[in-house]
Every structure is written in structure tokens, then in C-alpha cells.
Design an enzyme around this catalytic site. Structure first.
Site, PDB file in Angstrom:
ATOM      1  N   GLU A 190     -22.711  99.072  77.955  1.00 54.87           N
ATOM      2  CA  GLU A 190     -23.591  98.733  76.837  1.00 54.87           C
ATOM      3  C   GLU A 190     -23.789  99.872  75.842  1.00 54.87           C
ATOM      4  OE1 GLU A 190     -26.833  96.132  77.912  1.00 54.87           O
ATOM      5  OE2 GLU A 190     -27.954  96.719  76.127  1.00 54.87           O
ATOM      6  N   GLU A 205     -29.585  80.795  78.445  1.00 51.65           N
ATOM      7  CA  GLU A 205     -28.560  81.852  78.413  1.00 51.65           C
ATOM      8  C   GLU A 205     -27.189  81.250  78.063  1.00 51.65           C
ATOM      9  OE1 GLU A 205     -29.515  84.980  78.666  1.00 51.65           O
ATOM     10  OE2 GLU A 205     -31.327  85.018  79.912  1.00 51.65           O
ATOM     11  N   HIS A 209     -38.158  83.706  82.420  1.00 47.16           N
ATOM     12  CA  HIS A 209     -37.385  84.546  81.507  1.00 47.16           C
ATOM     13  C   HIS A 209     -36.578  83.701  80.501  1.00 47.16           C
ATOM     14  CE1 HIS A 209     -34.775  87.704  80.055  1.00 47.16           C
ATOM     15  NE2 HIS A 209     -33.734  86.969  80.413  1.00 47.16           N
ATOM     16  N   ASN A 225     -28.316  90.639  74.315  1.00 49.34           N
ATOM     17  CA  ASN A 225     -29.780  90.667  74.288  1.00 49.34           C
ATOM     18  C   ASN A 225     -30.344  89.793  73.168  1.00 49.34           C
ATOM     19  OD1 ASN A 225     -30.017  92.513  76.436  1.00 49.34           O
ATOM     20  ND2 ASN A 225     -29.458  94.183  75.053  1.00 49.34           N
ATOM     21  N   HIS A 246     -33.827  88.320  73.215  1.00 47.77           N
ATOM     22  CA  HIS A 246     -34.538  88.961  74.324  1.00 47.77           C
ATOM     23  C   HIS A 246     -35.687  89.870  73.894  1.00 47.77           C
ATOM     24  CE1 HIS A 246     -31.415  87.247  76.759  1.00 47.77           C
ATOM     25  NE2 HIS A 246     -31.859  87.826  77.853  1.00 47.77           N
ATOM     26  N   ARG A 289     -21.995  95.001  74.072  1.00 50.09           N
ATOM     27  CA  ARG A 289     -22.726  94.323  75.159  1.00 50.09           C
ATOM     28  C   ARG A 289     -24.180  94.055  74.773  1.00 50.09           C
ATOM     29  NH1 ARG A 289     -22.262  95.341  81.771  1.00 50.09           N
ATOM     30  NH2 ARG A 289     -23.663  93.629  82.312  1.00 50.09           N
ATOM     31  N   ARG A 315     -23.077 105.502  99.619  1.00 51.58           N
ATOM     32  CA  ARG A 315     -22.585 105.780  98.255  1.00 51.58           C
ATOM     33  C   ARG A 315     -21.785 104.624  97.653  1.00 51.58           C
ATOM     34  NH1 ARG A 315     -21.551 110.490 100.965  1.00 51.58           N
ATOM     35  NH2 ARG A 315     -23.136 112.062 100.596  1.00 51.58           N
ATOM     36  N   LYS A 355     -18.830  86.335  78.627  1.00 54.31           N
ATOM     37  CA  LYS A 355     -19.468  87.541  79.168  1.00 54.31           C
ATOM     38  C   LYS A 355     -18.414  88.505  79.723  1.00 54.31           C
ATOM     39  CE  LYS A 355     -23.093  89.727  81.733  1.00 54.31           C
ATOM     40  NZ  LYS A 355     -24.392  89.669  82.387  1.00 54.31           N
ATOM     41  N   LYS A 386     -24.446  94.857  86.501  1.00 57.11           N
ATOM     42  CA  LYS A 386     -25.747  95.524  86.391  1.00 57.11           C
ATOM     43  C   LYS A 386     -26.553  95.181  87.643  1.00 57.11           C
ATOM     44  CE  LYS A 386     -26.612  95.847  81.412  1.00 57.11           C
ATOM     45  NZ  LYS A 386     -27.524  95.433  80.327  1.00 57.11           N
ATOM     46  N   HIS A 410     -39.048  89.173  75.429  1.00 55.72           N
ATOM     47  CA  HIS A 410     -39.793  90.143  76.248  1.00 55.72           C
ATOM     48  C   HIS A 410     -41.235  90.231  75.791  1.00 55.72           C
ATOM     49  CE1 HIS A 410     -35.935  92.308  77.697  1.00 55.72           C
ATOM     50  NE2 HIS A 410     -36.405  91.514  78.639  1.00 55.72           N
TER      51      HIS A 410
HETATM   52  N1  LIG Z   1     -27.948  91.867  86.432  1.00 54.83           N
HETATM   53  C1  LIG Z   1     -27.992  91.260  85.270  1.00 54.83           C
HETATM   54  O1  LIG Z   1     -27.113  91.410  84.423  1.00 54.83           O
HETATM   55  C2  LIG Z   1     -29.120  90.309  85.010  1.00 54.83           C
HETATM   56  C3  LIG Z   1     -29.070  89.444  83.917  1.00 54.83           C
HETATM   57  C4  LIG Z   1     -30.105  88.532  83.746  1.00 54.83           C
HETATM   58  C5  LIG Z   1     -31.156  88.500  84.642  1.00 54.83           C
HETATM   59  N2  LIG Z   1     -31.184  89.367  85.689  1.00 54.83           N
HETATM   60  C6  LIG Z   1     -32.280  89.326  86.676  1.00 54.83           C
HETATM   61  O2  LIG Z   1     -32.249  88.063  87.304  1.00 54.83           O
HETATM   62  C7  LIG Z   1     -33.542  87.758  87.790  1.00 54.83           C
HETATM   63  C8  LIG Z   1     -33.867  86.320  87.477  1.00 54.83           C
HETATM   64  O3  LIG Z   1     -32.918  85.499  88.119  1.00 54.83           O
HETATM   65  P1  LIG Z   1     -33.159  83.926  88.330  1.00 54.83           P
HETATM   66  O4  LIG Z   1     -33.589  83.325  87.069  1.00 54.83           O
HETATM   67  O5  LIG Z   1     -31.967  83.409  89.011  1.00 54.83           O
HETATM   68  O6  LIG Z   1     -34.457  83.900  89.261  1.00 54.83           O
HETATM   69  P2  LIG Z   1     -34.668  83.868  90.854  1.00 54.83           P
HETATM   70  O7  LIG Z   1     -33.615  84.613  91.548  1.00 54.83           O
HETATM   71  O8  LIG Z   1     -36.077  84.294  91.084  1.00 54.83           O
HETATM   72  O9  LIG Z   1     -34.529  82.318  91.192  1.00 54.83           O
HETATM   73  C9  LIG Z   1     -35.445  81.407  90.653  1.00 54.83           C
HETATM   74  C10 LIG Z   1     -36.094  80.541  91.731  1.00 54.83           C
HETATM   75  O10 LIG Z   1     -35.177  79.538  92.147  1.00 54.83           O
HETATM   76  C11 LIG Z   1     -35.028  79.570  93.571  1.00 54.83           C
HETATM   77  N3  LIG Z   1     -33.661  79.119  93.835  1.00 54.83           N
HETATM   78  C12 LIG Z   1     -32.522  79.829  93.633  1.00 54.83           C
HETATM   79  N4  LIG Z   1     -31.457  79.041  93.840  1.00 54.83           N
HETATM   80  C13 LIG Z   1     -31.916  77.827  94.184  1.00 54.83           C
HETATM   81  C14 LIG Z   1     -31.275  76.604  94.499  1.00 54.83           C
HETATM   82  N5  LIG Z   1     -29.955  76.457  94.447  1.00 54.83           N
HETATM   83  N6  LIG Z   1     -32.072  75.548  94.840  1.00 54.83           N
HETATM   84  C15 LIG Z   1     -33.417  75.690  94.841  1.00 54.83           C
HETATM   85  N7  LIG Z   1     -34.070  76.803  94.521  1.00 54.83           N
HETATM   86  C16 LIG Z   1     -33.318  77.859  94.186  1.00 54.83           C
HETATM   87  C17 LIG Z   1     -35.337  80.993  93.928  1.00 54.83           C
HETATM   88  O11 LIG Z   1     -35.689  81.092  95.293  1.00 54.83           O
HETATM   89  C18 LIG Z   1     -36.487  81.298  92.986  1.00 54.83           C
HETATM   90  O12 LIG Z   1     -37.680  80.765  93.471  1.00 54.83           O
HETATM   91  C19 LIG Z   1     -34.484  88.759  87.174  1.00 54.83           C
HETATM   92  O13 LIG Z   1     -34.867  89.696  88.146  1.00 54.83           O
HETATM   93  C20 LIG Z   1     -33.651  89.432  86.100  1.00 54.83           C
HETATM   94  O14 LIG Z   1     -34.028  90.785  85.868  1.00 54.83           O
HETATM   95  C21 LIG Z   1     -30.183  90.252  85.888  1.00 54.83           C
HETATM   96 ZN   LIG Z   2     -31.694  87.054  79.843  1.00 55.10          ZN
END
Ligand SMILES: NC(=O)c1ccc[n+]([C@@H]2O[C@H](COP(=O)([O-])OP(=O)(O)OC[C@H]3O[C@@H](n4cnc5c(N)ncnc54)[C@H](O)[C@@H]3O)[C@@H](O)[C@H]2O)c1
Ligand SMILES: [Zn+2]
Length: 358
Positions: free
Chosen positions: A234, A182, A262, A242, A245, A238, A118, A224, A140, A249
Site C-alpha cells: 500500500e 465491498e 463495517h 479504501n 472507508h 492499494r 517467525r 483485488k 494483511k 470509519h
Molecule cells: N485483512 C484484510 O485485508 C481485511 C480487510 C477487510 C476487513 N478485515 C477485517 O475483517 C473483520 C471483519 O470480518 P467479517 O465481516 O467477516 O466479520 P466476522 O469475522 O466477525 O464475521 C461476522 C459474523 O458472522 C459469523 N459467521 C461467519 N461466517 C458465517 C457463516 N458462514 N454462517 C453463519 N455465521 C457466520 C461470525 O461468527 C460473526 O459473528 C474485521 O476485523 C476487519 O478488520 C480485514
Molecule cells: Zn472494508
């Protein structure tokens, strides 16, 4: 090192931003005080940085869960494997999870932590620029479902976020620039002065200069953190995060989530949103030009897929931001001031979609 606080009463937590923080055992142990620690990372990041981190936890029971790399693994099956590891090692409610990776690892680790017994504590150690300024802060957490991205999740705030900009040296260029989208977003929606700083500092940021990165990440996280403290779930403000976005999307969905990262889609999405704001008579010519120039300087001026305006609109409607049948959009009144609106002229939206999507 710079420090910030996300203020959420008893769930408040610090964000540390600096160089070589992974080598700072004292800092790490102070914020991960548990006897049992599960390190979650992926097959790309773990070989680069896990060893460094493990040194700090020499005196305690450290178990690793290394997941495969890729968004397609951010699912309930992977989360379930993480829970299997926790159960097999008899991890108690006092155990902590450390997420070392980008947004995929962070979202999954946070979700696993939110559900195990939990809810157990976790700490974010983001390794992509996107995770530094966005996904690691705000609580999130989620996994994807075949029916949609992030459909199954929970709000679960981390205990601390430790951002080591030294880890960004190995990040692929496209991922790095996608993260910059971002960063630019924060300037556009709420801080004109930060946007001006970004205009002037883009060459240093593109060179990944540590001092410029610390400044950009610190300011992004501060913005943020402020928004999250005022509107954690949100219900209002918040949603401004977006910006770009909904159009983004549509780009990601039309191209099957494979051709565009993204952040790349958000970059072009922000330009489309700015252009619509201009067409609606809200945003000035001069501001629109500045926005286009910064996105171009960051290499985020990619031409959207020519799928046709009608198809783009269809995908925008599937997005979560639809309220009583109308797509709610984040629009700009000026650089540094965004609004949420469902009250815009449809003809202007149609003309903008036609301009960008053909
Ligand atoms: N929780 C939230 O508020 C929130 C906000 C925005 C995005 N997200 C989520 O985040 C995800 C995208 O995150 P991302 O863009 O970091 O992608 P990711 O986690 O897939 O990382 C991108 C790539 O870079 C590689 N990588 C990571 N760090 C590295 C480093 N230091 N050196 C070399 N390679 C590295 C990873 O292995 C991957 O191949 C999505 O799933 C999205 O839904 C969440
Ligand atoms: Zn985003």
C-alpha cells in the site's frame, strides 16, 4: 470451480472459488500438505462447518483452536492462546494453520501464523462474503489494540485461499449485505463493466444464487489480486481499496463500533464519497444516481448518524489516511475510475459533511 492467481513472485498463491469445496478432500490436502495442522475457527462457525473440514484431514495430526465469536476477541490475548496450543502440541515450522471463518478469524489466524516460529504457512477458508472478497486475499494480518483497530500486525500472504460459496447460506442477512458493499466497491473504483453487471445481477445476488456469487467473488478477487500484485504494501494504488472507508470509519467511530457493521458503514461512506465527487464537479449526475440506486437495491442506503459535520471530520482525521495534516480522500471521476486526492476544495467537503451528518 474458478481459479485465480495472486502473483507475488515466490509468494504467489491460488484462489479457488466454487461450490462444496469443503467436501473436496483432494483439493484441501493438496493445498494443506502439512503433517501437523491447526484449525482455527470460532464458536459460531466451527459447529456448522468444522466437521466437514476435519474429514479431509483424517490422516494427519489435526488440532483445533476455537476462539470466541466477535471483533473484541481479535486481540493479542487470543493470539497468545493460539500460540499456547501450537507450543503445547509441539508444532514445528512445517506445521500449517487453516483459518475457517470471517475476517476476524482470518486476520487473527494469519497474524498467529506470521509470528509463530517467525512465520509458518497458512490457508484461508473464508466463510463471510466480506472475507471472500476482501480480508482473505492480500496478506494483511492483524489484531486490535486498545489504542486502535488493526494496530498490531504484519503482511503475511496465505499459501492458498479456498472460497466455498455454499458456506454463505447460513450467513445472517445483515452480514451478507455488508459484504456486498465491498463487492460494489470494486466496480466503483476500477471496473465499470463489473458495476453494470452488478446492477443487472442484484436480484440473483440477494437470492444468494451460487452462480452469481461465484461470478461476483471471482471478479472481486481478480481485481483485488491485481492491485495487491502491483502494490502489496500500500504505497500507492492499494489505497484505492479504501474508497468509502474514511467516511465509513467516521460513522463506525461516532457510533462506538456497535450499531453499524463495517460494510454497512462503507456502503453509506461510498455514497458520501460519490456525492462529494459530484459536488467537486468530477462525477456526473447520472453516475451518482446509478450509485445511489445500486446501494439502495443492496439495502446499503442507511442514513448516517446526525452527529454534526465537525465531529465527523474529527473522526476522519484520526483515520490512517491523513498526510501532512490533510485528509486524503478517494474520489470518483466516473464509475470505474477512482483517484487519491488531498487537493480538493475544503468548502465542498464541509458542505457534503453538513448534508450527511447534519
Ligand atoms: N485483512 C484484510 O485485508 C481485511 C480487510 C477487510 C476487513 N478485515 C477485517 O475483517 C473483520 C471483519 O470480518 P467479517 O465481516 O467477516 O466479520 P466476522 O469475522 O466477525 O464475521 C461476522 C459474523 O458472522 C459469523 N459467521 C461467519 N461466517 C458465517 C457463516 N458462514 N454462517 C453463519 N455465521 C457466520 C461470525 O461468527 C460473526 O459473528 C474485521 O476485523 C476487519 O478488520 C480485514
Ligand atoms: Zn472494508
Amino acid at each position: 470451480m474458478k481459479t485465480l492467481q495472486v502473483s507475488l513472485a515466490e509468494r504467489s498463491y491460488p484462489i479457488f472459488i466454487g461450490e462444496k469445496l469443503l467436501a473436496d478432500a483432494e483439493l484441501l490436502r493438496a493445498h494443506v500438505p502439512a503433517r501437523q495442522v491447526l484449525l482455527i475457527s470460532n464458536t459460531t462457525v466451527a459447529p456448522l462447518y468444522a466437521q466437514l473440514l476435519k474429514k479431509a484431514f483424517a490422516g494427519c495430526e489435526l488440532v483445533e483452536a476455537i476462539i470466541p465469536d466477535g471483533e473484541q476477541h481479535k486481540n493479542i490475548a487470543t493470539a497468545s492462546r493460539v500460540w499456547d496450543v501450537l507450543v503445547a502440541n509441539r508444532f514445528s515450522r512445517d506445521a500449517m494453520i487453516v483459518a475457517l471463518g470471517g475476517g476476524v478469524v482470518g486476520d487473527l489466524a494469519g497474524f498467529a501464523a506470521a509470528c509463530y516460529q517467525r512465520g509458518i504457512d497458512f490457508v484461508q477458508i473464508p466463510t463471510t462474503l466480506l472475507a471472500d472478497v476482501d480480508s482473505s486475499v492480500g496478506g494483511k494480518t492483524a489484531v486490535n489494540h486498545p489504542g486502535g483497530k488493526n494496530l498490531v500486525g504484519s503482511f503475511h500472504q496465505p499459501r492458498a485461499v479456498i472460497i466455498d460459496v455454499s458456506l454463505l447460506v447460513s450467513l445472517p442477512e445483515r452480514e451478507y449485505r455488508a459484504g456486498l458493499a465491498e463487492v460494489i466497491k470494486y466496480g466503483l473504483i476500477c471496473d465499470a463493466e463489473f458495476f453494470s453487471w452488478l446492477e443487472a445481477s442484484m436480484p440473483r445476488l440477494l437470492a444468494r444464487e451460487a452462480s452469481a456469487l461465484i461470478e461476483a467473488i471471482h471478479r472481486s478477487c481478480a481485481l483485488k489480486a491485481g492491485i495487491v500484485s502491483r502494490d502489496e504494501r500500500e504505497t500507492g494504488e492499494r489505497a484505492l481499496l479504501n474508497f468509502g472507508h474514511t467516511f465509513g470509519h467516521a460513522i463506525e467511530a461516532v457510533t462506538g463500533y456497535t450499531e453499524w457493521l463495517h460494510g454497512e458503514a462503507v456502503g453509506t461512506g461510498m455514497l458520501i464519497a460519490a456525492s462529494l465527487s459530484h459536488r467537486l464537479g468530477m462525477l456526473s449526475d447520472a453516475d451518482l444516481k446509478r450509485i445511489g440506486a445500486v446501494l439502495a437495491a443492496a439495502g446499503l442506503d442507511r442514513q448516517p448518524p446526525q452527529c454534526g459535520a465537525a465531529r465527523a471530520l474529527e473522526y476522519m482525521r484520526v483515520d490512517k489516511k491523513v498526510k501532512s495534516g490533510r485528509v486524503r480522500l478517494i474520489l470518483l471521476e466516473q464509475i470505474g475510475r477512482a483517484i487519491i486526492s488531498a487537493d480538493y476544495a475544503d468548502a465542498a467537503l464541509d458542505a457534503t459533511l453538513l448534508q450527511y451528518f447534519g
